[in-house]
Design a protein around this motif. Structure first.
Motif, short mmCIF file in Angstrom:
data_model
loop_
_atom_site.label_atom_id
_atom_site.label_comp_id
_atom_site.label_asym_id
_atom_site.label_seq_id
_atom_site.Cartn_x
_atom_site.Cartn_y
_atom_site.Cartn_z
N THR A 107 0.88 -1.17 0.00
CA THR A 107 0.00 0.00 0.00
C THR A 107 0.91 1.22 0.00
O THR A 107 2.10 1.11 0.27
CB THR A 107 -0.92 0.03 1.24
OG1 THR A 107 -0.13 0.06 2.43
CG2 THR A 107 -1.85 -1.17 1.25
N ARG A 108 0.36 2.37 -0.30
CA ARG A 108 1.23 3.54 -0.37
C ARG A 108 0.67 4.73 0.40
O ARG A 108 -0.55 4.83 0.60
CB ARG A 108 1.55 3.91 -1.80
CG ARG A 108 0.39 4.42 -2.60
CD ARG A 108 0.81 4.70 -4.02
NE ARG A 108 -0.25 5.40 -4.72
CZ ARG A 108 -0.12 5.97 -5.89
NH1 ARG A 108 1.04 5.92 -6.51
NH2 ARG A 108 -1.12 6.58 -6.46
N GLU A 109 1.58 5.59 0.79
CA GLU A 109 1.26 6.78 1.58
C GLU A 109 2.13 7.92 1.05
O GLU A 109 3.32 7.75 0.84
CB GLU A 109 1.59 6.47 3.04
CG GLU A 109 1.68 7.64 3.96
CD GLU A 109 2.19 7.22 5.34
OE1 GLU A 109 2.45 8.14 6.13
OE2 GLU A 109 2.35 6.02 5.63
N MET A 118 5.80 6.63 0.12
CA MET A 118 6.31 5.61 1.03
C MET A 118 5.40 4.41 0.85
O MET A 118 4.18 4.52 1.01
CB MET A 118 6.25 6.10 2.49
CG MET A 118 7.15 7.27 2.76
SD MET A 118 7.25 7.72 4.51
CE MET A 118 5.55 8.12 4.90
N TYR A 119 5.98 3.30 0.48
CA TYR A 119 5.20 2.08 0.33
C TYR A 119 5.28 1.26 1.61
O TYR A 119 6.29 1.26 2.30
CB TYR A 119 5.70 1.25 -0.86
CG TYR A 119 5.06 1.70 -2.16
CD1 TYR A 119 4.01 0.97 -2.71
CD2 TYR A 119 5.48 2.84 -2.80
CE1 TYR A 119 3.41 1.39 -3.89
CE2 TYR A 119 4.89 3.26 -3.98
CZ TYR A 119 3.84 2.52 -4.51
OH TYR A 119 3.25 2.94 -5.67
N VAL A 153 9.35 7.15 -5.50
CA VAL A 153 9.24 6.31 -4.32
C VAL A 153 10.46 6.56 -3.43
O VAL A 153 11.60 6.50 -3.89
CB VAL A 153 9.17 4.81 -4.69
CG1 VAL A 153 9.16 3.94 -3.45
CG2 VAL A 153 7.93 4.54 -5.54
N CYS A 154 10.21 6.86 -2.15
CA CYS A 154 11.33 7.18 -1.26
C CYS A 154 11.69 6.04 -0.32
O CYS A 154 12.83 5.96 0.12
CB CYS A 154 11.05 8.46 -0.48
SG CYS A 154 9.51 8.48 0.44
N CYS A 155 10.76 5.14 0.03
CA CYS A 155 11.12 4.05 0.94
C CYS A 155 10.04 2.97 0.95
O CYS A 155 8.94 3.17 0.46
CB CYS A 155 11.34 4.57 2.36
SG CYS A 155 9.86 5.18 3.20
N LEU A 156 10.42 1.86 1.54
CA LEU A 156 9.51 0.75 1.79
C LEU A 156 9.51 0.51 3.28
O LEU A 156 10.57 0.36 3.89
CB LEU A 156 9.97 -0.51 1.05
CG LEU A 156 9.15 -1.78 1.28
CD1 LEU A 156 7.71 -1.59 0.80
CD2 LEU A 156 9.80 -2.96 0.56
N ARG A 157 8.33 0.51 3.89
CA ARG A 157 8.20 0.32 5.33
C ARG A 157 7.32 -0.88 5.60
O ARG A 157 6.59 -1.35 4.74
CB ARG A 157 7.53 1.55 5.97
CG ARG A 157 8.41 2.76 6.01
CD ARG A 157 7.73 3.88 6.72
NE ARG A 157 8.70 4.92 7.04
CZ ARG A 157 8.38 6.07 7.61
NH1 ARG A 157 7.13 6.33 7.92
NH2 ARG A 157 9.31 6.96 7.87
N LEU A 158 7.37 -1.34 6.84
CA LEU A 158 6.47 -2.39 7.27
C LEU A 158 6.23 -2.24 8.75
O LEU A 158 6.94 -1.53 9.45
CB LEU A 158 7.05 -3.78 6.96
CG LEU A 158 8.38 -4.17 7.59
CD1 LEU A 158 8.23 -4.72 8.99
CD2 LEU A 158 9.05 -5.21 6.71
#
Length: 191
Positions: A107-109, A118-119, A153-158
């Motif tokens: 999902t993205r923000e 930020m995904y 896209v700047c980053c991938l978070r979880l």
């Protein structure tokens, strides 16, 4: 000999990576003694035909990681809606000979501070008999490459359940770090 319309090359040992750009598919063929071969593992965007397996995997995920029993009808509705909203929600699956072996959801923000997306990595699940065989790693590497190819896209978070130490260790090995934020929420659903 490679299939028509593909490109690829040897990764290491007896592992070959074959790319099919026309259908956004990666095929990896591995022959390692003592390990199950990973032939015909395709990483692909999920489609409406995957609703049942995505629903099942999400219900299993909640039970295995948080000991929560989810309502399958609600989950199915959520998966179906998620598949219909385009770039806001993307399900990816690892498909092995027509059988889905694993999934993840992005999902993205929007970040105004970073002027980029930020995904969020969510709904990660690999069937028990395929865990520890690189299915999740392959899913993750594929989606990370897709995201790296974009300039917005700047980053991938979880986020991960506090007690899920095995998952935390796996994510750390894959390069994830704690950014210094804690997730908080307030429910907006009326019960």
């Amino acid at each position: 000999m490679q299939p028509a319309g593909s490109t690829g090359g040897k990764l290491h040992g007896t592992t070959w990576l074959i790319l099919f750009p026309s259908c956004n598919t990666v095929l990896t063929v591995t022959n390692q003694p003592g390990r199950m071969a990973v032939a015909d593992l395709r990483i692909r965007v999920a489609d409406p035909d995957d609703v049942d397996v995505l629903t099942d995997f999400n219900c299993r995920l909640a039970l295995e990681t948080e000991r929560k029993i989810l309502d399958p009808v609600t989950v199915r509705n959520g998966v179906t809606r998620g598949l219909s909203v385009g770039e806001e929600v993307q399900y990816w699956v690892a498909d092995e000979d027509g059988v889905v072996a694993g999934q993840l959801m992005l999902t993205r923000e929007w970040s105004d501070w970073r002027d980029g997306w930020m995904y969020w990595l969510q709904s990660v699940y690999v069937v028990a008999e395929r865990r520890g065989q690189g299915v999740f790693r392959r899913l993750l590497e594929h989606v990370m490459q897709q995201l790296r190819n974009r300039t917005d896209v700047c980053c991938l978070r979880l986020y991960v359940e506090d007690e899920n130490h095995a998952a935390m260790e796996s994510y750390r090995r894959l390069g994830f770090e704690e950014p210094g934020y804690r997730v908080m929420e307030v429910s907006l659903q009326q019960h």
